[in-house]
Design a protein around this motif. Sequence first.
Motif, PDB file in Angstrom:
ATOM      1  N   LEU A   1       0.836  -1.195   0.000  1.00 59.01           N
ATOM      2  CA  LEU A   1       0.000   0.000   0.000  1.00 59.01           C
ATOM      3  C   LEU A   1       0.878   1.256   0.000  1.00 59.01           C
ATOM      4  CD1 LEU A   1      -2.831   1.159  -0.017  1.00 59.01           C
ATOM      5  CD2 LEU A   1      -2.862   0.940   2.484  1.00 59.01           C
ATOM      6  N   GLY A   2       1.986   1.216   0.716  1.00 61.55           N
ATOM      7  CA  GLY A   2       2.907   2.359   0.729  1.00 61.55           C
ATOM      8  C   GLY A   2       3.445   2.667  -0.660  1.00 61.55           C
ATOM      9  N   HIS A   3       3.802   1.621  -1.411  1.00 59.70           N
ATOM     10  CA  HIS A   3       4.298   1.826  -2.774  1.00 59.70           C
ATOM     11  C   HIS A   3       3.204   2.427  -3.660  1.00 59.70           C
ATOM     12  CE1 HIS A   3       6.561   1.139  -6.470  1.00 59.70           C
ATOM     13  NE2 HIS A   3       5.406   0.759  -6.978  1.00 59.70           N
ATOM     14  N   LEU A   4       1.990   1.915  -3.538  1.00 62.44           N
ATOM     15  CA  LEU A   4       0.884   2.416  -4.350  1.00 62.44           C
ATOM     16  C   LEU A   4       0.594   3.882  -4.042  1.00 62.44           C
ATOM     17  CD1 LEU A   4      -1.428   2.034  -6.359  1.00 62.44           C
ATOM     18  CD2 LEU A   4      -2.798   1.132  -4.467  1.00 62.44           C
ATOM     19  N   VAL A   5       0.540   4.242  -2.772  1.00 65.55           N
ATOM     20  CA  VAL A   5       0.292   5.634  -2.385  1.00 65.55           C
ATOM     21  C   VAL A   5       1.412   6.524  -2.916  1.00 65.55           C
ATOM     22  CG1 VAL A   5       0.155   7.227  -0.417  1.00 65.55           C
ATOM     23  CG2 VAL A   5      -1.180   5.102  -0.409  1.00 65.55           C
ATOM     24  N   THR A   6       2.663   6.071  -2.799  1.00 73.77           N
ATOM     25  CA  THR A   6       3.801   6.836  -3.331  1.00 73.77           C
ATOM     26  C   THR A   6       3.645   7.044  -4.827  1.00 73.77           C
ATOM     27  OG1 THR A   6       5.285   5.981  -1.627  1.00 73.77           O
ATOM     28  CG2 THR A   6       6.311   6.897  -3.593  1.00 73.77           C
ATOM     29  N   HIS A   7       3.316   5.984  -5.534  1.00 72.99           N
ATOM     30  CA  HIS A   7       3.168   6.052  -6.991  1.00 72.99           C
ATOM     31  C   HIS A   7       2.103   7.078  -7.396  1.00 72.99           C
ATOM     32  CE1 HIS A   7       2.952   4.769 -11.164  1.00 72.99           C
ATOM     33  NE2 HIS A   7       1.632   4.735 -11.021  1.00 72.99           N
ATOM     34  N   VAL A   8       0.938   7.007  -6.778  1.00 69.89           N
ATOM     35  CA  VAL A   8      -0.152   7.929  -7.130  1.00 69.89           C
ATOM     36  C   VAL A   8       0.228   9.363  -6.749  1.00 69.89           C
ATOM     37  CG1 VAL A   8      -2.584   8.521  -6.729  1.00 69.89           C
ATOM     38  CG2 VAL A   8      -1.907   6.117  -7.029  1.00 69.89           C
ATOM     39  N   LEU A   9       0.820   9.540  -5.587  1.00 72.15           N
ATOM     40  CA  LEU A   9       1.231  10.870  -5.135  1.00 72.15           C
ATOM     41  C   LEU A   9       2.235  11.493  -6.107  1.00 72.15           C
ATOM     42  CD1 LEU A   9       0.914  12.899  -2.771  1.00 72.15           C
ATOM     43  CD2 LEU A   9       2.877  11.779  -1.724  1.00 72.15           C
ATOM     44  N   VAL A  10       3.266  10.747  -6.483  1.00 70.34           N
ATOM     45  CA  VAL A  10       4.281  11.256  -7.419  1.00 70.34           C
ATOM     46  C   VAL A  10       3.639  11.574  -8.765  1.00 70.34           C
ATOM     47  CG1 VAL A  10       6.337  10.615  -8.757  1.00 70.34           C
ATOM     48  CG2 VAL A  10       6.260  10.176  -6.294  1.00 70.34           C
ATOM     49  N   HIS A  11       2.763  10.708  -9.237  1.00 75.26           N
ATOM     50  CA  HIS A  11       2.118  10.926 -10.520  1.00 75.26           C
ATOM     51  C   HIS A  11       1.281  12.206 -10.515  1.00 75.26           C
ATOM     52  CE1 HIS A  11       0.456   9.621 -14.379  1.00 75.26           C
ATOM     53  NE2 HIS A  11      -0.711  10.044 -13.928  1.00 75.26           N
ATOM     54  N   GLU A  12       0.494  12.400  -9.473  1.00 78.21           N
ATOM     55  CA  GLU A  12      -0.364  13.584  -9.412  1.00 78.21           C
ATOM     56  C   GLU A  12       0.453  14.858  -9.215  1.00 78.21           C
ATOM     57  OE1 GLU A  12      -3.301  13.408 -10.481  1.00 78.21           O
ATOM     58  OE2 GLU A  12      -3.365  11.228 -10.462  1.00 78.21           O
ATOM     59  N   ILE A  13       1.463  14.825  -8.363  1.00 75.36           N
ATOM     60  CA  ILE A  13       2.331  16.000  -8.201  1.00 75.36           C
ATOM     61  C   ILE A  13       3.107  16.244  -9.491  1.00 75.36           C
ATOM     62  CG2 ILE A  13       4.329  16.950  -6.984  1.00 75.36           C
ATOM     63  CD1 ILE A  13       3.262  15.565  -4.453  1.00 75.36           C
ATOM     64  N   GLY A  14       3.485  15.170 -10.162  1.00 71.02           N
ATOM     65  CA  GLY A  14       4.182  15.298 -11.446  1.00 71.02           C
ATOM     66  C   GLY A  14       3.378  16.108 -12.446  1.00 71.02           C
ATOM     67  N   HIS A  15       2.052  15.943 -12.436  1.00 74.07           N
ATOM     68  CA  HIS A  15       1.205  16.769 -13.294  1.00 74.07           C
ATOM     69  C   HIS A  15       1.318  18.235 -12.907  1.00 74.07           C
ATOM     70  CE1 HIS A  15      -0.616  13.520 -15.410  1.00 74.07           C
ATOM     71  NE2 HIS A  15      -1.191  13.003 -14.335  1.00 74.07           N
ATOM     72  N   HIS A  16       1.392  18.501 -11.604  1.00 74.98           N
ATOM     73  CA  HIS A  16       1.504  19.872 -11.093  1.00 74.98           C
ATOM     74  C   HIS A  16       2.758  20.553 -11.618  1.00 74.98           C
ATOM     75  CE1 HIS A  16       1.748  23.267  -8.364  1.00 74.98           C
ATOM     76  NE2 HIS A  16       2.837  22.774  -7.809  1.00 74.98           N
ATOM     77  N   VAL A  17       3.870  19.816 -11.654  1.00 74.43           N
ATOM     78  CA  VAL A  17       5.138  20.440 -12.035  1.00 74.43           C
ATOM     79  C   VAL A  17       5.516  20.172 -13.491  1.00 74.43           C
ATOM     80  CG1 VAL A  17       6.000  20.501  -9.671  1.00 74.43           C
ATOM     81  CG2 VAL A  17       6.538  18.538 -11.099  1.00 74.43           C
ATOM     82  N   GLY A  18       4.661  19.444 -14.236  1.00 76.68           N
ATOM     83  CA  GLY A  18       4.895  19.243 -15.661  1.00 76.68           C
ATOM     84  C   GLY A  18       5.979  18.237 -15.996  1.00 76.68           C
ATOM     85  N   LEU A  19       6.129  17.198 -15.189  1.00 74.98           N
ATOM     86  CA  LEU A  19       7.159  16.189 -15.436  1.00 74.98           C
ATOM     87  C   LEU A  19       6.689  15.129 -16.428  1.00 74.98           C
ATOM     88  CD1 LEU A  19       8.410  15.530 -11.790  1.00 74.98           C
ATOM     89  CD2 LEU A  19       9.434  17.004 -13.536  1.00 74.98           C
ATOM     90  N   SER A  20       7.662  14.517 -17.091  1.00 75.68           N
ATOM     91  CA  SER A  20       7.360  13.393 -17.987  1.00 75.68           C
ATOM     92  C   SER A  20       7.180  12.123 -17.155  1.00 75.68           C
ATOM     93  CB  SER A  20       8.521  13.189 -18.972  1.00 75.68           C
ATOM     94  OG  SER A  20       9.657  12.679 -18.279  1.00 75.68           O
ATOM     95  N   ASP A  21       6.621  11.094 -17.783  1.00 80.03           N
ATOM     96  CA  ASP A  21       6.470   9.804 -17.100  1.00 80.03           C
ATOM     97  C   ASP A  21       7.829   9.242 -16.675  1.00 80.03           C
ATOM     98  OD1 ASP A  21       3.699   9.844 -17.255  1.00 80.03           O
ATOM     99  OD2 ASP A  21       3.621   8.621 -19.073  1.00 80.03           O
TER     100      ASP A  21
END
Length: 136
Positions: A103-123
């Motif tokens: 669950l920790g890995h999944l939460v990290t993954h979703v958090l990074v992905h959503e923040i990544g949208h905020h800062v305009g990062l690539s996959d």
Amino acid sequence: MSGLAEARAPSLSEIEALAEDAFARLPDEFRALCTGVRIVVDDFPDDETLAEMGCESEFDLLGLFRGIGLAQSGEVSTGQMPNAVWLYRRPLLDYWAEHDETLGHLVTHVLVHEIGHHVGLSDDDMARIEASSDLG
């Protein structure tokens, strides 16, 4: 087996604590880009969000960034809600139950992905940031 007999699904506050821990483990330079971004945990997205995102089910969305991202370089207008990453507990738990990851890995993954949208990062950038965290 007795531990499983008494196990229960993590609460909203426990998911929030996982997200805060995940955020604290991310690289300093990534976190520095997130000034003012709140992390909000709710059981499900609201009906308006589901409709806006074209979701067929309330379980279709694990997380969402709401606000004006750095990638858009928008100005904050009066009355605008603060930038926030929404994590949805029940869809996260449903996904977790059907996949082989913590669950920790999944939460990290979703958090990074959503923040990544905020800062305009690539996959690829997001994958590198996630891998650099202790949980990634």
